[in-house]
Scaffold this motif. Structure first.
Motif, PDB file in Angstrom:
ATOM      1  N   ALA A 107     -43.775   4.700 -71.248  1.00  0.00           N
ATOM      2  CA  ALA A 107     -42.712   5.331 -70.614  1.00  0.00           C
ATOM      3  C   ALA A 107     -42.147   4.782 -69.213  1.00  0.00           C
ATOM      4  O   ALA A 107     -43.050   4.015 -68.671  1.00  0.00           O
ATOM      5  CB  ALA A 107     -43.185   6.865 -69.754  1.00  0.00           C
ATOM      6  N   THR A 108     -40.823   4.549 -69.205  1.00  0.00           N
ATOM      7  CA  THR A 108     -40.450   3.695 -68.177  1.00  0.00           C
ATOM      8  C   THR A 108     -40.448   4.488 -66.797  1.00  0.00           C
ATOM      9  O   THR A 108     -40.959   5.458 -66.603  1.00  0.00           O
ATOM     10  CB  THR A 108     -38.860   3.309 -68.309  1.00  0.00           C
ATOM     11  N   ARG A 126     -41.662  13.098 -64.248  1.00  0.00           N
ATOM     12  CA  ARG A 126     -42.435  13.917 -65.295  1.00  0.00           C
ATOM     13  C   ARG A 126     -42.094  14.056 -66.557  1.00  0.00           C
ATOM     14  O   ARG A 126     -42.510  15.097 -67.195  1.00  0.00           O
ATOM     15  CB  ARG A 126     -42.738  15.158 -64.348  1.00  0.00           C
ATOM     16  N   ILE A 127     -41.414  13.190 -67.219  1.00  0.00           N
ATOM     17  CA  ILE A 127     -40.964  13.457 -68.697  1.00  0.00           C
ATOM     18  C   ILE A 127     -42.077  12.553 -69.460  1.00  0.00           C
ATOM     19  O   ILE A 127     -42.627  12.911 -70.515  1.00  0.00           O
ATOM     20  CB  ILE A 127     -39.788  12.941 -68.943  1.00  0.00           C
ATOM     21  N   GLY A 128     -42.308  11.468 -68.951  1.00  0.00           N
ATOM     22  CA  GLY A 128     -43.445  10.659 -69.502  1.00  0.00           C
ATOM     23  C   GLY A 128     -42.866  10.011 -71.162  1.00  0.00           C
ATOM     24  O   GLY A 128     -41.635   9.653 -71.269  1.00  0.00           O
ATOM     25  N   ALA A 129     -43.816  10.078 -71.867  1.00  0.00           N
ATOM     26  CA  ALA A 129     -43.589   9.659 -73.192  1.00  0.00           C
ATOM     27  C   ALA A 129     -43.245  10.981 -73.961  1.00  0.00           C
ATOM     28  O   ALA A 129     -43.884  11.561 -74.722  1.00  0.00           O
ATOM     29  CB  ALA A 129     -44.701   9.061 -73.870  1.00  0.00           C
ATOM     30  N   PRO A 178     -30.161   7.020 -68.005  1.00  0.00           N
ATOM     31  CA  PRO A 178     -31.162   6.660 -66.733  1.00  0.00           C
ATOM     32  C   PRO A 178     -32.445   5.780 -67.189  1.00  0.00           C
ATOM     33  O   PRO A 178     -33.260   5.905 -66.235  1.00  0.00           O
ATOM     34  CB  PRO A 178     -31.622   8.040 -66.597  1.00  0.00           C
ATOM     35  N   THR A 179     -32.806   5.490 -68.178  1.00  0.00           N
ATOM     36  CA  THR A 179     -34.020   4.990 -68.712  1.00  0.00           C
ATOM     37  C   THR A 179     -34.426   3.748 -67.718  1.00  0.00           C
ATOM     38  O   THR A 179     -35.567   3.733 -67.467  1.00  0.00           O
ATOM     39  CB  THR A 179     -33.742   4.420 -70.168  1.00  0.00           C
ATOM     40  N   PHE A 180     -33.553   2.797 -67.235  1.00  0.00           N
ATOM     41  CA  PHE A 180     -34.206   1.705 -66.352  1.00  0.00           C
ATOM     42  C   PHE A 180     -33.551   1.723 -65.047  1.00  0.00           C
ATOM     43  O   PHE A 180     -33.385   0.847 -64.487  1.00  0.00           O
ATOM     44  CB  PHE A 180     -33.622   0.509 -67.488  1.00  0.00           C
ATOM     45  N   TRP A 181     -33.162   2.821 -64.706  1.00  0.00           N
ATOM     46  CA  TRP A 181     -32.709   3.089 -63.263  1.00  0.00           C
ATOM     47  C   TRP A 181     -33.880   2.562 -62.440  1.00  0.00           C
ATOM     48  O   TRP A 181     -33.148   2.200 -61.391  1.00  0.00           O
ATOM     49  CB  TRP A 181     -32.338   4.535 -62.965  1.00  0.00           C
ATOM     50  N   LEU A 182     -35.061   2.703 -62.432  1.00  0.00           N
ATOM     51  CA  LEU A 182     -35.993   2.317 -61.743  1.00  0.00           C
ATOM     52  C   LEU A 182     -36.901   0.905 -62.308  1.00  0.00           C
ATOM     53  O   LEU A 182     -37.824   0.507 -61.809  1.00  0.00           O
ATOM     54  CB  LEU A 182     -37.154   3.429 -61.613  1.00  0.00           C
ATOM     55  N   LYS A 212     -37.890  -5.194 -69.445  1.00  0.00           N
ATOM     56  CA  LYS A 212     -38.480  -6.242 -69.970  1.00  0.00           C
ATOM     57  C   LYS A 212     -39.676  -5.643 -70.666  1.00  0.00           C
ATOM     58  O   LYS A 212     -39.900  -5.914 -71.990  1.00  0.00           O
ATOM     59  CB  LYS A 212     -38.702  -7.156 -69.304  1.00  0.00           C
ATOM     60  N   ALA A 213     -40.387  -4.649 -69.983  1.00  0.00           N
ATOM     61  CA  ALA A 213     -41.695  -4.238 -70.732  1.00  0.00           C
ATOM     62  C   ALA A 213     -41.198  -3.373 -71.918  1.00  0.00           C
ATOM     63  O   ALA A 213     -41.755  -3.231 -72.877  1.00  0.00           O
ATOM     64  CB  ALA A 213     -42.373  -3.394 -69.624  1.00  0.00           C
ATOM     65  N   ALA A 214     -40.139  -2.738 -71.789  1.00  0.00           N
ATOM     66  CA  ALA A 214     -39.884  -1.775 -72.957  1.00  0.00           C
ATOM     67  C   ALA A 214     -39.352  -2.533 -74.038  1.00  0.00           C
ATOM     68  O   ALA A 214     -39.408  -2.106 -75.246  1.00  0.00           O
ATOM     69  CB  ALA A 214     -38.525  -0.771 -72.461  1.00  0.00           C
ATOM     70  N   GLN A 215     -38.572  -3.497 -73.963  1.00  0.00           N
ATOM     71  CA  GLN A 215     -38.233  -4.477 -74.922  1.00  0.00           C
ATOM     72  C   GLN A 215     -39.228  -5.175 -75.780  1.00  0.00           C
ATOM     73  O   GLN A 215     -39.204  -5.132 -76.782  1.00  0.00           O
ATOM     74  CB  GLN A 215     -37.088  -5.369 -74.256  1.00  0.00           C
TER      75      GLN A 215
END
Length: 515
Positions: free
Chosen positions: A407-408, A415-418, A438-442, A446-449
């Motif tokens: 989870a990003t 509190r959504i997590g995976a 909003p996935t990468f707002w914080l 790079k880790a997600a990719q």
């Protein structure tokens, strides 16, 4: 320099020629009809072959979405039309060069009531390019038009068939078998994969005699595999649907001429009514009809009736988290709705002892809190059905089990997590497909990719060879057996021995009636 090379390629199918469009080394053919428009007398009937077309069909645009509401929990591209003439599919493939490549056929999710192969998250270009595979995404009928069982109200002159949406999927897989070689695909190496109701479609197809031989591997992501109607419950749902459109069972034939929007509106009401009465159940789902679906799928796996093809199956760490944000009571997310769910199970399954139910509930000490209810819903709806299938299928064919934990930072903070469906952009390599995503707002891109690249390599390695080993030297994925090794997918993958031991002890091997 960006790749600006454009490609136009005409392919001949059994029904006519279709022009593909692409850039670089991947070409797409969109909106290909695989069945006749299911309208008029073909409404609520099994799919039929399309009429051959003359000239060249331009495959530049997606076909229409199956009839559904536009205001559901999943944003839909407003430029994609909605129409009953929706039985189309899309193909992405490396420019054909005489090499036969594996085929990956995607079945979208959406609780059997919404979704489309045109959703941007399912664009197959990245997966096709990375894995050197042919990707096919399929439209099928949803809601009442695809999953309402009116068969008991039909006559010899006015037939209503069962499991229409599943029949659409089987018809599309038949089209793939008969046509995909022309696109550079290998019709003898087809992997069917899907998520949520698409994943449960996969597990159901694995037990359907009509689907035998149409695919050679399967991937089921977050499949609510136990959500299948029995004939009596299906009839009750059909009777209620007829009430919502002011028809008696004797007048069911009038549904074929009723405006489609009225059917969609009634279906949306039923979708909310059913889980409000019995939390954890679906308004529409496959039906055990003794024909296309001869048995409850999980029971079929346990009795050895599933097709013996290699299988990847798994779920997400926080499946139920997103359901607390939705208006739909689809998943029980409070202690009260969990109790109501188990009361209904006890009524439908009198052989299920109150002691066993009490033992399960007591294993979730946080049940009075939201976290406990979410955990129980996750396990009942997604994790345990996956494990029940894996435990049975690994005795007959190679089986690989995963749990998606990544989870990003913003999803963890929310509190959504995976949560349910959060693995989809990783599988297709398509991030940022929603407006104001909003996935990468914080951070965390790079880790997600990196996680995405590993998942994609495992999925396409499975499509190529039947073994989802990584192609970049990362953690080997051992098959599920008596050691119950499970791949936990996160920033770093880990192969963990029996991480669900406590769950299996709590729930046992007997399948509960979450259907």
């Amino acid at each position: 320099m960006p790749d600006v090379t454009r490609t136009s390629l005409v392919i001949a199918t059994r029904d006519g020629e279709v022009r593909g469009h692409g850039r670089g080394d991947v070409v797409s053919w969109k909106g290909i009809p695989y069945a006749a428009p299911p309208v008029g007398p073909l409404r609520f009937r099994a799919p039929r072959p399309p009429e051959p077309w003359t000239g060249i069909l331009d495959g530049a645009s997606f076909g229409a979405m199956a009839p559904q509401g536009r205001d559901g929990p999943v944003p839909m591209d407003p430029s994609i039309p909605i129409d009953e003439d929706c039985l189309t599919l899309n193909v992405w493939a490396p420019t054909p060069d005489g090499v036969r490549r594996p085929v990956m056929v995607w079945l979208h999710g959406g609780a059997y009531v919404l979704g489309s192969s045109a959703q941007r998250i399912y664009n197959g270009r990245n997966l096709s390019h990375l894995g050197d595979v042919v990707v096919v995404t399929v439209n099928y009928r949803v809601g009442a038009l695809g999953w309402l069982d009116l068969s008991s109200f039909g006559t010899d002159d006015d037939i209503f068939e069962t499991n229409i949406g599943l029949r659409d999927q089987i018809f599309a897989l038949t089209w793939v078998r008969e046509n995909i070689d022309a696109f550079g695909g290998d019709s003898a190496n087809v992997t069917v994969f899907g998520e949520s109701s698409g994943g449960a479609s996969v597990t159901t197809l694995m037990t359907s005699p009509a689907a035998k031989g149409l695919f050679h591997k399967a991937i089921a992501q977050s499949a609510p595999a136990t959500s299948v109607y029995g004939p009596e419950r299906a009839r009750v749902a059909a009777e209620r649907f007829l009430e919502l459109v002011d028809l008696t069972p004797e007048r069911a034939g009038e549904l074929r001429t009723m405006p489609v929007q009225r059917l969609v509106d009634a279906a949306e009401k039923l979708v909310y009514e059913v889980p409000e009465k019995v939390p954890g159940t679906l308004g529409f789902a496959p039906v055990v009809d003794g024909d296309v679906v001869p048995r409850y799928p999980v029971a079929a796996f346990q009795k050895g009736f599933a097709h013996d093809v290699p299988l990847i199956i798994g779920s997400n760490h926080d499946e139920a988290s997103v359901f607390r944000l939705m208006k739909s009571p689809l998943m029980p997310v409070t202690s009260d709705t969990v109790s109501t769910m188990f009361e209904a199970i006890a009524v439908d399954h009198p052989d299920l002892s109150p002691a066993r139910i009490a033992d399960i509930l007591s294993a979730y000490p946080d049940l009075p809190k939201s976290a406990g209810a979410l955990a129980l819903s996750r396990d009942a709806g997604f994790r345990m059905p996956s494990l029940w299938i894996a435990e049975a299928h690994c005795r007959r064919a190679p089986t690989f089990v995963y749990r998606f934990d990544h989870a990003t930072p913003v999803l963890r903070a929310a509190r959504i997590g995976a949560g349910h469906a959060t693995e989809l952009p990783y599988v297709f390599g398509n991030f940022g497909t929603f407006d104001r995503d909003p996935t990468f707002w914080l951070g965390g891109r790079k880790a997600a990719q990196q996680v995405s690249r590993r998942i994609q390599r495992r999925w396409v390695a499975f499509a190529w060879h039947g073994v989802p080993a990584a192609l970049d030297g990362s953690k080997h994925w051992a098959p599920y057996d008596e050691r119950r090794r499970t791949l936990v997918i996160d920033g770093r993958d880990a192969l963990v021995e029996d991480p669900d031991r406590e769950l299996r002890e709590i729930w046992g091997e007997k399948v509960l009636g979450f259907s």
